[in-house]
Motif scaffolding. Structure first.
Motif, short mmCIF file in Angstrom:
data_model
loop_
_atom_site.label_atom_id
_atom_site.label_comp_id
_atom_site.label_asym_id
_atom_site.label_seq_id
_atom_site.Cartn_x
_atom_site.Cartn_y
_atom_site.Cartn_z
N ILE A 7 0.86 -1.20 0.00
CA ILE A 7 0.00 0.00 0.00
C ILE A 7 0.89 1.24 0.00
CG2 ILE A 7 -1.92 1.18 1.13
CD1 ILE A 7 -2.57 -1.47 2.52
N ALA A 33 -3.07 8.07 -5.11
CA ALA A 33 -2.86 9.27 -5.93
C ALA A 33 -2.91 8.93 -7.42
CB ALA A 33 -1.52 9.91 -5.57
N GLY A 38 4.90 9.39 -4.44
CA GLY A 38 4.73 9.97 -3.09
C GLY A 38 5.36 11.35 -2.96
N GLN A 39 6.10 11.52 -1.88
CA GLN A 39 6.68 12.85 -1.58
C GLN A 39 7.70 13.32 -2.61
OE1 GLN A 39 7.93 13.37 2.71
NE2 GLN A 39 7.14 11.28 2.74
N ILE A 82 -8.76 2.72 -0.91
CA ILE A 82 -9.08 1.58 -0.05
C ILE A 82 -10.20 2.00 0.90
CG2 ILE A 82 -8.17 0.06 1.76
CD1 ILE A 82 -5.41 0.36 0.45
N VAL A 111 4.02 9.82 4.87
CA VAL A 111 3.54 10.91 5.73
C VAL A 111 2.97 12.04 4.87
CG1 VAL A 111 5.23 10.42 7.56
CG2 VAL A 111 5.83 12.06 5.76
N ILE A 272 7.09 -0.04 6.16
CA ILE A 272 8.40 0.44 5.69
C ILE A 272 8.33 1.93 5.33
CG2 ILE A 272 9.21 -1.80 4.83
CD1 ILE A 272 8.26 -0.91 2.02
N GLY A 273 9.50 2.55 5.27
CA GLY A 273 9.56 3.95 4.85
C GLY A 273 9.14 4.89 5.97
N ASP A 274 8.70 6.07 5.62
CA ASP A 274 8.42 7.13 6.60
C ASP A 274 7.31 6.77 7.59
OD1 ASP A 274 10.31 8.57 5.29
OD2 ASP A 274 9.03 10.29 4.82
C1 LIG Z 1 10.93 18.83 0.70
C2 LIG Z 1 11.48 17.44 0.94
C3 LIG Z 1 12.81 17.19 0.65
C4 LIG Z 1 13.34 15.91 0.87
N1 LIG Z 1 14.65 15.66 0.53
C5 LIG Z 1 15.17 14.43 0.71
C6 LIG Z 1 16.54 14.12 0.34
O1 LIG Z 1 17.26 14.97 -0.17
N2 LIG Z 1 16.98 12.87 0.56
C7 LIG Z 1 16.18 11.89 1.12
O2 LIG Z 1 16.66 10.77 1.29
N3 LIG Z 1 14.90 12.13 1.45
C8 LIG Z 1 14.39 13.37 1.27
N4 LIG Z 1 13.09 13.62 1.64
C9 LIG Z 1 12.31 12.55 2.30
C10 LIG Z 1 11.78 11.51 1.30
O3 LIG Z 1 11.04 12.14 0.28
C11 LIG Z 1 10.90 10.53 2.06
O4 LIG Z 1 11.68 9.92 3.07
C12 LIG Z 1 10.32 9.45 1.15
O5 LIG Z 1 9.51 10.01 0.14
C13 LIG Z 1 9.50 8.46 1.96
O6 LIG Z 1 9.02 7.49 1.12
P1 LIG Z 1 7.78 6.59 1.49
O7 LIG Z 1 7.58 5.66 0.34
O8 LIG Z 1 7.94 6.03 2.85
O9 LIG Z 1 6.53 7.58 1.62
P2 LIG Z 1 5.92 8.70 0.66
O10 LIG Z 1 6.92 9.24 -0.27
O11 LIG Z 1 5.21 9.61 1.58
O12 LIG Z 1 4.85 7.89 -0.21
C14 LIG Z 1 3.70 7.33 0.36
C15 LIG Z 1 2.71 6.98 -0.75
O13 LIG Z 1 1.61 6.27 -0.18
C16 LIG Z 1 0.40 6.75 -0.74
N5 LIG Z 1 -0.68 6.49 0.20
C17 LIG Z 1 -0.91 7.05 1.42
N6 LIG Z 1 -2.01 6.55 1.98
C18 LIG Z 1 -2.52 5.64 1.10
C19 LIG Z 1 -3.65 4.79 1.09
N7 LIG Z 1 -4.51 4.76 2.11
N8 LIG Z 1 -3.88 4.01 0.01
C20 LIG Z 1 -3.02 4.03 -1.04
N9 LIG Z 1 -1.92 4.83 -1.10
C21 LIG Z 1 -1.67 5.60 -0.04
C22 LIG Z 1 0.67 8.23 -0.93
O14 LIG Z 1 -0.23 8.78 -1.89
C23 LIG Z 1 2.12 8.22 -1.44
O15 LIG Z 1 2.18 8.05 -2.83
C24 LIG Z 1 12.52 14.88 1.42
C25 LIG Z 1 11.16 15.14 1.68
C26 LIG Z 1 10.64 16.41 1.44
C27 LIG Z 1 9.18 16.67 1.73
#
Ligand SMILES: Cc1cc2nc3c(=O)[nH]c(=O)nc-3n(C[C@H](O)[C@H](O)[C@H](O)COP(=O)(O)OP(=O)(O)OC[C@H]3O[C@@H](n4cnc5c(N)ncnc54)[C@H](O)[C@@H]3O)c2cc1C
Length: 275
Positions: A7, A33, A38-39, A82, A111, A272-274
């Motif tokens: 997810i 989305a 994601g972020q 979902i 997040v 996993i992840g954030d």
């Molecule tokens: C301005 C900024 C700068 C950054 N710079 C860096 C950097 O230089 N280096 C670095 O390592 N990290 C950086 N980061 C952090 C990095 O972007 C995050 O650590 C990373 O994106 C986390 O990935 P993730 O997959 O855990 O979550 P996310 O990227 O948050 O992705 C989560 C996904 O889950 C989806 N989702 C949420 N809820 C549901 C649901 N109920 N059903 C289906 N889908 C869902 C969301 O739509 C999203 O697509 C930065 C972040 C920001 C905001």
């Protein structure tokens, strides 16, 4: 029936999907989305901390890591909402009514930016609420703006905006800013930036567009107004755990608790992840 339902399709969900493919597991990625990533869509700074990958922003990073998504053998459904999830049964029900079953579930929902929840915050989206100091600063050239928050992101945006804005007012609710020391030093010596600590913005005011913020100091009896044309809010992030928080062990900030192999307290459910 799938081996794994993942997810979220941010960097964490996509990494998991590529690994499932590598291991010959049948994986399905569900993304709410329109686009995967994601972020990464809101990272406008260069990404330099990943081995052998240096990109000018999140979108370029996404292009690099997903260059061979189409070659990988996993299913990816975007714009998929979902409705509910039963983690014990590993059953996911979509808004469309469809029910999916898996052996294992990986939660990678990441997040989102925390909101203030004050009047004007939603109303003035695109009308003075600044999404990114870096991308939008030229729109606020010579104008007065307000930045809300006290961490790195707030401080960084205040500094970026101070390059072009007439004044930047930074409002933070606590006594001390949490931003890195080098940023604090830059804030202190920047004549364009005024910092109000122990203060909260209670309302964003205006007619068609943002015209002022209402500020209440902790020791003040009456709120006062500061005329600004733009407001940028960076008060931290919160985990996307509403769907499962009542079925899993989460901490006091509602982040999912895992062990060192990312297992949650529910068998065959990983996070996993954030998140
Ligand atoms: C301005 C900024 C700068 C950054 N710079 C860096 C950097 O230089 N280096 C670095 O390592 N990290 C950086 N980061 C952090 C990095 O972007 C995050 O650590 C990373 O994106 C986390 O990935 P993730 O997959 O855990 O979550 P996310 O990227 O948050 O992705 C989560 C996904 O889950 C989806 N989702 C949420 N809820 C549901 C649901 N109920 N059903 C289906 N889908 C869902 C969301 O739509 C999203 O697509 C930065 C972040 C920001 C905001």
């Amino acid at each position: 029936m799938h081996d794994v339902i993942i997810i979220g399709s941010g960097p964490a969900g996509l990494s998991a999907a590529f690994w499932c493919d590598e291991l010959g597991l049948d994986a399905l990625v569900l993304e709410q989305a329109e686009e995967i990533g994601g972020q990464l869509h809101i990272v406008h700074n260069p990404i330099e901390n990943h081995l052998r990958v240096k990109t000018k922003n999140g979108k370029e990073f996404l292009e690099r890591i997903t260059a061979d998504v189409s070659k990988a053998d996993f299913d990816l459904w975007t714009q998929t909402t979902i409705e509910s999830i039963d983690l014990n049964a590993k059953r996911v029900t979509l808004q469309s009514g469809e029910t999916l079953q898996a052996i294992s579930i990986i939660i990678a929902t990441g997040v989102r930016r925390r909101k203030l929840g004050i009047a004007g915050e939603e109303e003035f989206q695109g009308k003075g609420i600044i999404d990114s100091g870096k991308l939008e600063r030229d729109l606020y050239k010579g104008k007065d703006v307000c930045v809300i928050g006290g961490g790195d992101a707030a401080a960084e945006n205040a500094l970026i905006l101070s390059d072009v804005c007439a004044t930047v007012t930074l409002v933070h609710r606590s006594k001390r800013l949490r931003a890195r020391r080098e940023m604090l030093e830059q804030l202190q010596t920047n004549h364009c930036i005024t910092v109000f600590t122990e203060s909260v913005v209670t309302r964003i005011l205006g007619n068609e567009e943002v015209e002022a913020v209402e500020v209440l100091r902790k020791d003040g009896l009456k709120p006062f107004q500061i005329a600004v044309k733009g407001v940028l809010i960076r008060i931290g992030v919160e985990p996307n755990t509403e769907l499962f928080a009542n079925q899993l062990q989460v901490d006091e900030r509602r982040y999912i608790v895992t062990n060192s192999t990312h297992e949650t307290n529910v068998a065959m459910v990983f996070a996993i992840g954030d998140v």
